[in-house]
Design a protein around this motif. Structure first.
Motif, mmCIF file in Angstrom:
data_model
loop_
_atom_site.group_PDB
_atom_site.id
_atom_site.type_symbol
_atom_site.label_atom_id
_atom_site.label_comp_id
_atom_site.label_asym_id
_atom_site.label_seq_id
_atom_site.Cartn_x
_atom_site.Cartn_y
_atom_site.Cartn_z
ATOM 1 N N GLN A 41 0.825 -1.201 0.000
ATOM 2 C CA GLN A 41 0.000 0.000 0.000
ATOM 3 C C GLN A 41 0.864 1.256 0.000
ATOM 4 N N LYS A 42 0.297 2.348 -0.506
ATOM 5 C CA LYS A 42 0.998 3.620 -0.616
ATOM 6 C C LYS A 42 0.650 4.518 0.573
ATOM 7 N N LEU A 43 1.622 5.313 1.007
ATOM 8 C CA LEU A 43 1.339 6.309 2.029
ATOM 9 C C LEU A 43 0.721 7.540 1.374
ATOM 10 N N SER A 44 -0.013 8.319 2.158
ATOM 11 C CA SER A 44 -0.752 9.457 1.621
ATOM 12 C C SER A 44 0.135 10.672 1.382
ATOM 13 N N PHE A 45 0.169 11.124 0.135
ATOM 14 C CA PHE A 45 0.877 12.364 -0.184
ATOM 15 C C PHE A 45 0.105 13.556 0.362
ATOM 16 N N ILE A 46 -1.210 13.465 0.354
ATOM 17 C CA ILE A 46 -2.069 14.550 0.840
ATOM 18 C C ILE A 46 -1.733 14.896 2.286
ATOM 19 N N TYR A 47 -1.620 13.871 3.123
ATOM 20 C CA TYR A 47 -1.304 14.086 4.535
ATOM 21 C C TYR A 47 0.150 14.519 4.692
ATOM 22 N N PHE A 48 1.039 13.934 3.901
ATOM 23 C CA PHE A 48 2.460 14.239 4.022
ATOM 24 C C PHE A 48 2.738 15.721 3.859
ATOM 25 N N GLN A 49 2.224 16.310 2.774
ATOM 26 C CA GLN A 49 2.633 17.672 2.484
ATOM 27 C C GLN A 49 2.083 18.691 3.489
ATOM 28 N N LYS A 50 0.962 18.381 4.115
ATOM 29 C CA LYS A 50 0.427 19.325 5.093
ATOM 30 C C LYS A 50 0.904 19.045 6.512
ATOM 31 N N CYS A 51 1.097 17.785 6.857
ATOM 32 C CA CYS A 51 1.335 17.430 8.259
ATOM 33 C C CYS A 51 2.741 16.916 8.569
ATOM 34 N N ILE A 52 3.408 16.305 7.586
ATOM 35 C CA ILE A 52 4.714 15.693 7.838
ATOM 36 C C ILE A 52 5.874 16.570 7.376
ATOM 37 N N ASN A 53 5.797 17.102 6.169
ATOM 38 C CA ASN A 53 6.906 17.934 5.686
ATOM 39 C C ASN A 53 7.214 19.114 6.611
ATOM 40 N N PRO A 54 6.206 19.755 7.228
ATOM 41 C CA PRO A 54 6.520 20.855 8.148
ATOM 42 C C PRO A 54 7.410 20.434 9.324
ATOM 43 N N ILE A 55 7.361 19.164 9.706
ATOM 44 C CA ILE A 55 8.237 18.683 10.782
ATOM 45 C C ILE A 55 9.695 18.828 10.362
ATOM 46 N N SER A 57 -2.896 4.356 2.076
ATOM 47 C CA SER A 57 -4.084 4.395 1.213
ATOM 48 C C SER A 57 -4.660 2.988 1.081
ATOM 49 N N PRO A 58 -5.958 2.886 0.790
ATOM 50 C CA PRO A 58 -6.572 1.564 0.613
ATOM 51 C C PRO A 58 -5.856 0.743 -0.453
ATOM 52 N N GLN A 59 -5.915 -0.554 -0.302
ATOM 53 C CA GLN A 59 -5.265 -1.466 -1.239
ATOM 54 C C GLN A 59 -5.670 -1.143 -2.674
ATOM 55 N N GLY A 60 -4.674 -1.023 -3.556
ATOM 56 C CA GLY A 60 -4.936 -0.767 -4.968
ATOM 57 C C GLY A 60 -5.059 0.693 -5.336
ATOM 58 N N GLN A 61 -5.043 1.601 -4.341
ATOM 59 C CA GLN A 61 -5.142 3.034 -4.628
ATOM 60 C C GLN A 61 -3.776 3.687 -4.470
ATOM 61 N N ASP A 62 -3.548 4.776 -5.235
ATOM 62 C CA ASP A 62 -2.232 5.399 -5.198
ATOM 63 C C ASP A 62 -2.107 6.410 -4.063
ATOM 64 N N GLU A 63 -0.966 7.075 -4.028
ATOM 65 C CA GLU A 63 -0.657 8.009 -2.936
ATOM 66 C C GLU A 63 -1.518 9.267 -2.958
ATOM 67 N N PHE A 64 -2.256 9.488 -4.051
ATOM 68 C CA PHE A 64 -3.115 10.664 -4.151
ATOM 69 C C PHE A 64 -4.582 10.326 -3.857
ATOM 70 N N SER A 65 -4.836 9.140 -3.372
ATOM 71 C CA SER A 65 -6.202 8.704 -3.096
ATOM 72 C C SER A 65 -6.934 9.712 -2.210
ATOM 73 N N VAL A 66 -8.181 10.016 -2.584
ATOM 74 C CA VAL A 66 -8.981 10.949 -1.779
ATOM 75 C C VAL A 66 -9.336 10.351 -0.432
ATOM 76 N N ALA A 67 -9.036 9.065 -0.236
ATOM 77 C CA ALA A 67 -9.236 8.467 1.086
ATOM 78 C C ALA A 67 -8.374 9.186 2.113
ATOM 79 N N GLY A 68 -7.319 9.844 1.626
ATOM 80 C CA GLY A 68 -6.453 10.600 2.522
ATOM 81 C C GLY A 68 -7.158 11.773 3.174
ATOM 82 N N ASN A 69 -8.273 12.216 2.588
ATOM 83 C CA ASN A 69 -9.029 13.324 3.184
ATOM 84 C C ASN A 69 -9.550 12.971 4.566
#
Length: 212
Positions: free
Chosen positions: A53-67, A184-196
Protein backbone atom coordinates in the motif's frame (compact mmCIF):
# COMPACT_ATOMS: atom_id res chain seq x y z
CA UNK A 1 56.20 -32.68 27.63
CA UNK A 2 52.57 -31.72 27.23
CA UNK A 3 51.75 -28.09 26.45
CA UNK A 4 48.53 -26.53 27.67
CA UNK A 5 46.70 -24.26 25.24
CA UNK A 6 45.29 -21.03 26.71
CA UNK A 7 41.60 -21.21 27.65
CA UNK A 8 38.97 -19.53 25.43
CA UNK A 9 38.54 -16.71 27.93
CA UNK A 10 41.87 -15.22 26.74
CA UNK A 11 41.13 -15.33 23.04
CA UNK A 12 40.29 -12.01 21.36
CA UNK A 13 39.88 -10.07 24.62
CA UNK A 14 42.21 -7.16 23.75
CA UNK A 15 40.78 -6.41 20.25
CA UNK A 16 37.28 -6.31 21.76
CA UNK A 17 38.35 -3.54 24.15
CA UNK A 18 39.88 -1.47 21.38
CA UNK A 19 36.61 -1.63 19.39
CA UNK A 20 34.90 0.47 22.06
CA UNK A 21 36.85 3.60 21.12
CA UNK A 22 35.64 4.02 17.50
CA UNK A 23 32.09 3.21 18.55
CA UNK A 24 32.19 5.98 21.15
CA UNK A 25 33.49 8.36 18.48
CA UNK A 26 30.50 7.55 16.28
CA UNK A 27 28.14 8.53 19.06
CA UNK A 28 29.68 12.01 19.09
CA UNK A 29 29.01 12.61 15.39
CA UNK A 30 26.93 15.59 14.31
CA UNK A 31 23.87 15.48 12.09
CA UNK A 32 23.59 12.65 9.65
CA UNK A 33 25.40 9.59 8.47
CA UNK A 34 28.30 10.74 6.32
CA UNK A 35 31.07 8.22 6.95
CA UNK A 36 29.11 6.57 9.73
CA UNK A 37 28.72 2.83 9.05
CA UNK A 38 25.89 2.72 11.58
CA UNK A 39 23.97 5.56 9.94
CA UNK A 40 21.58 5.54 7.00
CA UNK A 41 22.43 3.37 3.96
CA UNK A 42 23.80 5.17 0.87
CA UNK A 43 20.77 4.32 -1.25
CA UNK A 44 17.10 5.06 -0.70
CA UNK A 45 15.05 1.88 -0.47
CA UNK A 46 11.38 2.74 -0.75
CA UNK A 47 9.83 -0.31 0.82
CA UNK A 48 6.29 -1.08 -0.22
CA UNK A 49 5.63 -2.68 3.14
CA UNK A 50 3.96 -6.03 3.54
CA UNK A 51 0.81 -5.13 1.60
CA UNK A 52 2.33 -2.85 -1.03
CA UNK A 53 0.00 0.00 0.00
CA UNK A 54 1.00 3.62 -0.62
CA UNK A 55 1.34 6.31 2.03
CA UNK A 56 -0.75 9.46 1.62
CA UNK A 57 0.88 12.36 -0.18
CA UNK A 58 -2.07 14.55 0.84
CA UNK A 59 -1.30 14.09 4.53
CA UNK A 60 2.46 14.24 4.02
CA UNK A 61 2.63 17.67 2.48
CA UNK A 62 0.43 19.33 5.09
CA UNK A 63 1.34 17.43 8.26
CA UNK A 64 4.71 15.69 7.84
CA UNK A 65 6.91 17.93 5.69
CA UNK A 66 6.52 20.85 8.15
CA UNK A 67 8.24 18.68 10.78
CA UNK A 68 11.34 18.60 8.59
CA UNK A 69 11.29 22.38 8.22
CA UNK A 70 10.67 23.21 11.90
CA UNK A 71 13.37 24.41 14.27
CA UNK A 72 13.69 21.59 16.79
CA UNK A 73 15.67 21.09 19.97
CA UNK A 74 18.56 18.66 19.56
CA UNK A 75 20.29 16.80 22.38
CA UNK A 76 23.69 15.34 21.49
CA UNK A 77 25.29 13.78 24.57
CA UNK A 78 23.70 16.42 26.80
CA UNK A 79 24.64 19.38 24.59
CA UNK A 80 21.45 21.19 23.58
CA UNK A 81 21.13 23.12 20.33
CA UNK A 82 18.48 24.00 17.75
CA UNK A 83 18.29 23.08 14.08
CA UNK A 84 15.91 21.70 11.49
CA UNK A 85 16.03 18.33 9.75
CA UNK A 86 16.31 20.28 6.50
CA UNK A 87 19.21 22.32 7.84
CA UNK A 88 22.65 22.40 6.28
CA UNK A 89 24.78 19.65 7.78
CA UNK A 90 21.74 17.51 8.57
CA UNK A 91 19.35 16.29 5.87
CA UNK A 92 19.55 19.25 3.50
CA UNK A 93 19.60 17.90 -0.04
CA UNK A 94 22.56 20.03 -1.13
CA UNK A 95 24.85 20.11 1.90
CA UNK A 96 23.47 17.51 4.29
CA UNK A 97 25.48 14.66 5.76
CA UNK A 98 22.42 12.73 6.90
CA UNK A 99 22.72 9.71 4.65
CA UNK A 100 19.98 8.65 2.26
CA UNK A 101 17.18 10.76 3.77
CA UNK A 102 17.29 14.14 2.01
CA UNK A 103 15.02 17.18 2.23
CA UNK A 104 14.58 20.09 -0.16
CA UNK A 105 14.04 23.03 2.24
CA UNK A 106 12.37 25.15 -0.45
CA UNK A 107 9.61 22.61 -1.21
CA UNK A 108 6.15 24.19 -1.21
CA UNK A 109 2.73 22.58 -1.12
CA UNK A 110 1.17 21.48 -4.39
CA UNK A 111 -2.46 22.45 -5.05
CA UNK A 112 -4.01 19.05 -5.64
CA UNK A 113 -7.37 20.66 -6.43
CA UNK A 114 -5.85 22.22 -9.55
CA UNK A 115 -6.57 19.92 -12.51
CA UNK A 116 -3.28 21.00 -14.11
CA UNK A 117 -1.41 19.25 -11.31
CA UNK A 118 -1.67 15.74 -12.69
CA UNK A 119 0.10 12.87 -10.90
CA UNK A 120 3.04 13.23 -13.31
CA UNK A 121 3.33 16.95 -12.56
CA UNK A 122 3.16 16.39 -8.81
CA UNK A 123 5.76 13.61 -8.96
CA UNK A 124 8.19 16.09 -10.53
CA UNK A 125 7.73 18.62 -7.71
CA UNK A 126 10.14 19.29 -4.83
CA UNK A 127 7.44 18.36 -2.34
CA UNK A 128 7.11 14.93 -3.92
CA UNK A 129 10.88 14.48 -3.79
CA UNK A 130 10.70 15.00 -0.03
CA UNK A 131 7.79 12.59 0.15
CA UNK A 132 9.71 9.98 -1.84
CA UNK A 133 12.82 10.30 0.29
CA UNK A 134 10.86 10.10 3.55
CA UNK A 135 9.23 6.88 2.38
CA UNK A 136 12.68 5.34 2.17
CA UNK A 137 12.82 5.60 5.95
CA UNK A 138 9.51 3.87 6.70
CA UNK A 139 7.65 0.61 6.37
CA UNK A 140 4.04 1.52 5.52
CA UNK A 141 1.67 0.28 8.18
CA UNK A 142 4.46 -0.27 10.72
CA UNK A 143 5.62 2.89 12.51
CA UNK A 144 7.30 0.83 15.24
CA UNK A 145 9.84 -0.54 12.75
CA UNK A 146 10.30 2.65 10.72
CA UNK A 147 13.57 4.58 10.98
CA UNK A 148 11.78 7.90 10.47
CA UNK A 149 10.18 7.32 13.87
CA UNK A 150 12.95 5.46 15.68
CA UNK A 151 16.10 7.36 14.70
CA UNK A 152 15.09 10.79 16.08
CA UNK A 153 14.14 9.04 19.34
CA UNK A 154 17.36 6.96 19.26
CA UNK A 155 15.33 3.78 19.77
CA UNK A 156 17.58 0.81 19.08
CA UNK A 157 19.45 2.68 16.34
CA UNK A 158 22.11 5.38 16.33
CA UNK A 159 21.24 8.86 15.04
CA UNK A 160 24.13 11.18 14.24
CA UNK A 161 21.78 14.13 14.72
CA UNK A 162 21.20 13.21 18.36
CA UNK A 163 17.96 12.93 20.30
CA UNK A 164 15.25 15.01 18.64
CA UNK A 165 12.07 13.64 20.22
CA UNK A 166 12.25 12.60 23.89
CA UNK A 167 9.52 9.96 23.56
CA UNK A 168 6.49 8.86 21.54
CA UNK A 169 4.31 11.46 23.25
CA UNK A 170 5.93 14.22 21.25
CA UNK A 171 3.29 15.73 18.89
CA UNK A 172 5.60 15.27 15.92
CA UNK A 173 6.04 11.58 16.65
CA UNK A 174 2.25 11.26 16.83
CA UNK A 175 1.96 12.77 13.35
CA UNK A 176 4.63 10.46 11.94
CA UNK A 177 3.03 7.40 13.51
CA UNK A 178 -0.41 8.29 12.19
CA UNK A 179 0.85 8.88 8.65
CA UNK A 180 2.76 5.60 8.53
CA UNK A 181 -0.05 3.56 10.07
CA UNK A 182 -2.73 4.88 7.66
CA UNK A 183 -1.68 3.95 4.12
CA UNK A 184 -4.08 4.40 1.21
CA UNK A 185 -6.57 1.56 0.61
CA UNK A 186 -5.27 -1.47 -1.24
CA UNK A 187 -4.94 -0.77 -4.97
CA UNK A 188 -5.14 3.03 -4.63
CA UNK A 189 -2.23 5.40 -5.20
CA UNK A 190 -0.66 8.01 -2.94
CA UNK A 191 -3.12 10.66 -4.15
CA UNK A 192 -6.20 8.70 -3.10
CA UNK A 193 -8.98 10.95 -1.78
CA UNK A 194 -9.24 8.47 1.09
CA UNK A 195 -6.45 10.60 2.52
CA UNK A 196 -9.03 13.32 3.18
CA UNK A 197 -10.33 11.26 6.10
CA UNK A 198 -6.99 11.84 7.84
CA UNK A 199 -8.14 15.40 8.60
CA UNK A 200 -10.85 16.86 10.82
CA UNK A 201 -13.03 17.98 9.15
CA UNK A 202 -12.28 15.65 6.23
CA UNK A 203 -10.82 18.38 4.04
CA UNK A 204 -7.03 18.86 3.71
CA UNK A 205 -7.53 22.53 2.88
CA UNK A 206 -9.35 23.40 6.10
CA UNK A 207 -9.01 20.38 8.38
CA UNK A 208 -6.48 19.75 11.13
CA UNK A 209 -4.10 16.80 11.01
CA UNK A 210 -5.43 13.73 12.80
CA UNK A 211 -3.12 11.84 15.14
CA UNK A 212 -5.52 9.11 16.29
Amino acid sequence: MTRTMPGPRHVGRRPARRAIVPLAALLLAGCGGGGNPLGNPPDVNNSGGVTGQKLSFIYFQKCINPIFQAQLQININGVISTNSCAGSGCHDNANGTGGAFRVLPSATQVDLANAANTPDVVRASDMYKNFYSAQGEVIPGSPATSRLVNKPQVLGVLHGGGLIFANDQDPNVKLLQYWISHPSPQGQDEFSVAGNSMFTPADPATGSCNTQ
